[in-house]
Every structure is written in C-alpha cells, then in structure tokens.
Design an enzyme around this catalytic site. Sequence first.
Site, PDB file in Angstrom:
ATOM      1  N   GLY A 117       0.749  -1.666  -0.177  1.00  0.00           N
ATOM      2  CA  GLY A 117      -0.218   0.273   0.205  1.00  0.00           C
ATOM      3  C   GLY A 117       0.794   0.956  -0.231  1.00  0.00           C
ATOM      4  O   GLY A 117       1.872   1.262   0.000  1.00  0.00           O
ATOM      5  N   SER A 118       0.216   2.249   0.647  1.00  0.00           N
ATOM      6  CA  SER A 118       1.109   3.461   0.313  1.00  0.00           C
ATOM      7  C   SER A 118       1.864   3.784   1.299  1.00  0.00           C
ATOM      8  O   SER A 118       1.657   2.806   2.884  1.00  0.00           O
ATOM      9  CB  SER A 118       0.296   4.834   0.645  1.00  0.00           C
ATOM     10  OG  SER A 118      -0.398   4.548   2.140  1.00  0.00           O
ATOM     11  N   GLU A 125       5.958  -3.786   0.664  1.00  0.00           N
ATOM     12  CA  GLU A 125       5.941  -2.753  -0.674  1.00  0.00           C
ATOM     13  C   GLU A 125       5.202  -2.016  -1.126  1.00  0.00           C
ATOM     14  O   GLU A 125       3.921  -1.966  -0.684  1.00  0.00           O
ATOM     15  CB  GLU A 125       4.892  -4.932  -1.666  1.00  0.00           C
ATOM     16  CG  GLU A 125       5.615  -5.863  -1.478  1.00  0.00           C
ATOM     17  CD  GLU A 125       7.730  -5.789  -1.771  1.00  0.00           C
ATOM     18  OE1 GLU A 125       7.358  -4.926  -2.621  1.00  0.00           O
ATOM     19  OE2 GLU A 125       7.968  -6.338  -1.567  1.00  0.00           O
ATOM     20  N   LEU A 126       5.934  -0.903  -1.073  1.00  0.00           N
ATOM     21  CA  LEU A 126       4.668   1.006  -0.864  1.00  0.00           C
ATOM     22  C   LEU A 126       4.966   1.293  -2.346  1.00  0.00           C
ATOM     23  O   LEU A 126       5.030   0.681  -3.148  1.00  0.00           O
ATOM     24  CB  LEU A 126       5.532   1.734  -0.070  1.00  0.00           C
ATOM     25  CG  LEU A 126       5.773   0.259   1.024  1.00  0.00           C
ATOM     26  CD1 LEU A 126       6.041   1.757   2.817  1.00  0.00           C
ATOM     27  CD2 LEU A 126       4.596   0.435   2.356  1.00  0.00           C
ATOM     28  N   CYS A 166       2.160   0.978  -9.186  1.00  0.00           N
ATOM     29  CA  CYS A 166       3.574   1.336  -8.287  1.00  0.00           C
ATOM     30  C   CYS A 166       4.770   1.559  -8.881  1.00  0.00           C
ATOM     31  O   CYS A 166       5.807   1.734  -9.035  1.00  0.00           O
ATOM     32  CB  CYS A 166       4.196   0.745  -6.303  1.00  0.00           C
ATOM     33  SG  CYS A 166       3.502  -1.058  -6.853  1.00  0.00           S
ATOM     34  N   GLU A 203       4.455   9.753  -5.502  1.00  0.00           N
ATOM     35  CA  GLU A 203       3.852   8.946  -6.375  1.00  0.00           C
ATOM     36  C   GLU A 203       2.638  10.139  -7.785  1.00  0.00           C
ATOM     37  O   GLU A 203       1.987   9.697  -6.319  1.00  0.00           O
ATOM     38  CB  GLU A 203       3.866   7.658  -5.381  1.00  0.00           C
ATOM     39  CG  GLU A 203       2.981   6.565  -6.461  1.00  0.00           C
ATOM     40  CD  GLU A 203       3.253   5.612  -5.593  1.00  0.00           C
ATOM     41  OE1 GLU A 203       2.941   4.689  -5.610  1.00  0.00           O
ATOM     42  OE2 GLU A 203       2.337   5.645  -4.509  1.00  0.00           O
TER      43      GLU A 203
END
Length: 476
Positions: free
Chosen positions: A229-230, A249-250, A283, A377
């Site tokens: 996520g963020s 996992e960003l 992402c 992002e």
Amino acid sequence: MLRDRYPFYLANAPQQPNADLVVTDKYSGKPATRVALAGAEHIEKAIAAAQRAAPAMARFPAFKRQAVLRHCARQFSGRQQELALSLCIEAGKPIKDSRGEVTRLIDTFNLAADECSRDLGGVMSMDVTERSQGYRGMHKRVPIGPLSLISPFNFPLNLAAHKVAPAIAAGCPFVLKPASRTPIGALIIGEVLAQTDLPKGAFSILPCSRDGADLFTTDERFKLLSFTGSPKVGWDLKARAGRKRVVLELGGNAACIVTADADVEKVIPRLVFGAYYQSGQSCISVQRILIHSSRYAQFRDKLTAAVEALVHGDPQDEKTTIGPMISEDEARRLEGWIEEAIAKGARKLCGGPREGSMLRASLLENVPSGCKLDAEEAFGPVATLAPYEDFDDALDRVNDTKYGLQAGVFTRDIDQAMKAWDRLEVGGVIIGDVPSWRVDHMPYGGVKESGLGREGVRYAIEDMTEHRLLVIRDPA
C-alpha cells in the site's frame, strides 16, 4: 455479473453476519454489490483460529499443499471471465488489463505449487576447524506461524495471491485483509480455498474498516506482517508492529531512461503501456521519462500522438485503455498536481479536463524538480518528459527521489546497462523495457521509502519460514 452479496471467510468457512460494506462500480459510481464487514470480534476469532491451526499447517505435507494450490489454479482458470469482470467493476480496471491480472493470478498459484517440491534445506560441512571434526550438520526451513496479510486496491487478485499462495506453500496459517474498495477478488479466492482440505483455521479473509483492523498490526500472535500500500501507512504499521517480521511493498515514481541508440518504433509502445496501463494505477507505472537530447523532439512528438490516441471510457469496452481512477477524490488530487506543475512552469503536451473519477491520459514536459508530480507518486494516468545530455547525469536524476522500486533503461550499450545496474538505487533494473514489467517469480520490492523485503513466490516463502539447524556428533 457480481452476486448481490458476498460473505467473508472466517476459519475457512463463509459467514454473512451482515452486508454492511457497499462495493461500487468504479465507472458508474453506483452500488454493485454488498459484502460482509468484519468487526473486531471476528478478527480476534480469526487470529485465535490461525494460532490453533499453526501446528496442523506445519505438519500439512508438501504434496497436500501443492494439491491445494493446483486446485485453486484450475478453478481460477475455469472462472477467468467472471474474475476479469469482477475486476472491471470493483476496480474500474480496463478489461484487457483485467484479463492479464487473472492470468497472473493463475501463474502465481502455479508457481507456489512448484515451490512446494523445492529443496528448502541442505547439508552443511562442519569440519571447517579442528574442533568441529566429527560433527554433521543439516538445516531445513520451517514455517514461522500465523501471518497478517494486507493487500491493496489496485491488483485485488494478484497482489492478494502474492501473499496467500506463498503462505500456503510455506505451511503458514494467515488472516488476509483485502482493500475495502476492492474486496471481491480476495473473497473469490476464499471461496475456492474453502473447497480444499486445508486444516481448520488455516485461512480467514476479512474485509474490515481501517479503524477495526489494528489487530492486524499489533497482535503478537502474528509472526509476520506483509503489507502492500502507501508509504505513509506502511511505515506507520511497521512502527507499531512490535517484534514480528515486516515486509512492505510501497510506492514509487518509476523512471525510464531512453538513450540515443533507442529504436523509436519499439520504445514508444512500451512507454505508453508502462505509463498508462490500468490507468497508471500501479506502483511501477512509468512516471518520469528521461530522453537523450539528440532524440528528445522526435520521441516527444511521437509519444504525445500515441498518448492522445488512447481510448478513454467504460472499462468493459474492449477498446478502452484509460478507465476511471479508484475514486473521484484521487482523480481530483492528481488533477491538482498537474495544475501545480503547470503553474510552476511545466508544459502540458496532452491531457484534458477531469470528469468525475475519469482523468484523461496526460503528458507533461519540463516539470520542475520538487513539484509533487516529480517528487511524489502520481498513481494515475500521467507521465513527465525531460531531456538529458550525459548518461551519468541521467542516473543521478533517477536516483534523486525518496523512492526506489524499479527503473527502466532503453539502451543497446552493455556498459551503460551494467552501470545502470550498479548505480541505480532501486530494487530492480529493467534493460530494454519499462520498469512496469514484472514476472511473478522474480524478487520484487524496493529500497528507501519504496519498502522493505521482497515478494515473488520463492522470496516471500523465505520470509515466511526460518532456518532450523540439526547437528549430530559422530559416535566416539
């Protein structure tokens, strides 16, 4: 079409205590279905069930784990159209991208099934010093126990699969929290898992509110937290996770370098795909494009024309490339970032006005450093262009960010390729293609604010297991 309502899964079984979570069609904005919403009492029961199931899961033999995963892959293969349509509706993902994600879901479960038969241990030579003569060493990997898994909205099937399938292969019970905006894919995975003979309590899949999900982070019965996520949310979760392992996992703002020897006819379609597939909500979407100055004007003009030609609209239309963003708020945020960049001197090459959650594919050049569109992002259908003169300078500019997930370099020069691999501060360097390229068996993850640890089935299993050593002293 979606069913009227969906249960959650608690200790392997469907439960429908309510239908409180409304899932909308992201294109029309209308309610599409309703889902059971878990409360704190359900999460507590799920964690307790996972803890009780841990010994049985650890003993669950490899051939049975493999059979469970193969069963899932077969069921998903038979339900591809249903799964793709669910993605179209709940995530607004164009149907072409939805079909691709279903294919990857099947691949991920098959890869996990393969890993069940891999050798996860070995024999160690112990006679490395005089004092250790007469000893034999062996080691194996054993499951660490219950897992807390939190998956995001943008890949509701495959990013959930990247947590669920390795957990089963490793022999770990788990509790999964899917994104509340897009829970259907994960619940269909639960429906298929419920058909198997996994030990009772081996899995729970619980949509819940963010406020009600604190136990996913803080409960010490979990031995690992895996979150996608963020960055803001992910690093906060890590700070509160206690002693458990954490895999994050960003986000990213992936860059792509196009060198002077790049083939324009081959590179342009890849840049368009990398920046705008599933409306840029990835992402590893291409966000920053650096083009050698000698080819800049040529690439800019052709890329602009290609982006302008993209079809926007209903994600169920086969021609559509750009569907809605996940919400109108997100589309409004990104529209504001584009306006900020233009006010500070950037030039918009293409892109139109926002209509609700629909934002037309946009391309800007010369976005000033420090603008949100450059530094943060974007997570939507926008990319930026800039020329460069020197390859070393281009590498520095790629690194000039707080993120580091993946980067792409279009070059035919092996020295440049190896230099990029040595110097780029990212988890993965893709030569001859965009950073958006991923295969589900590879080690995937980032550095800096882009995350911690690696996914990819084998690498996730490593985090979900630990080494256990056996040393035997020979008889005197």
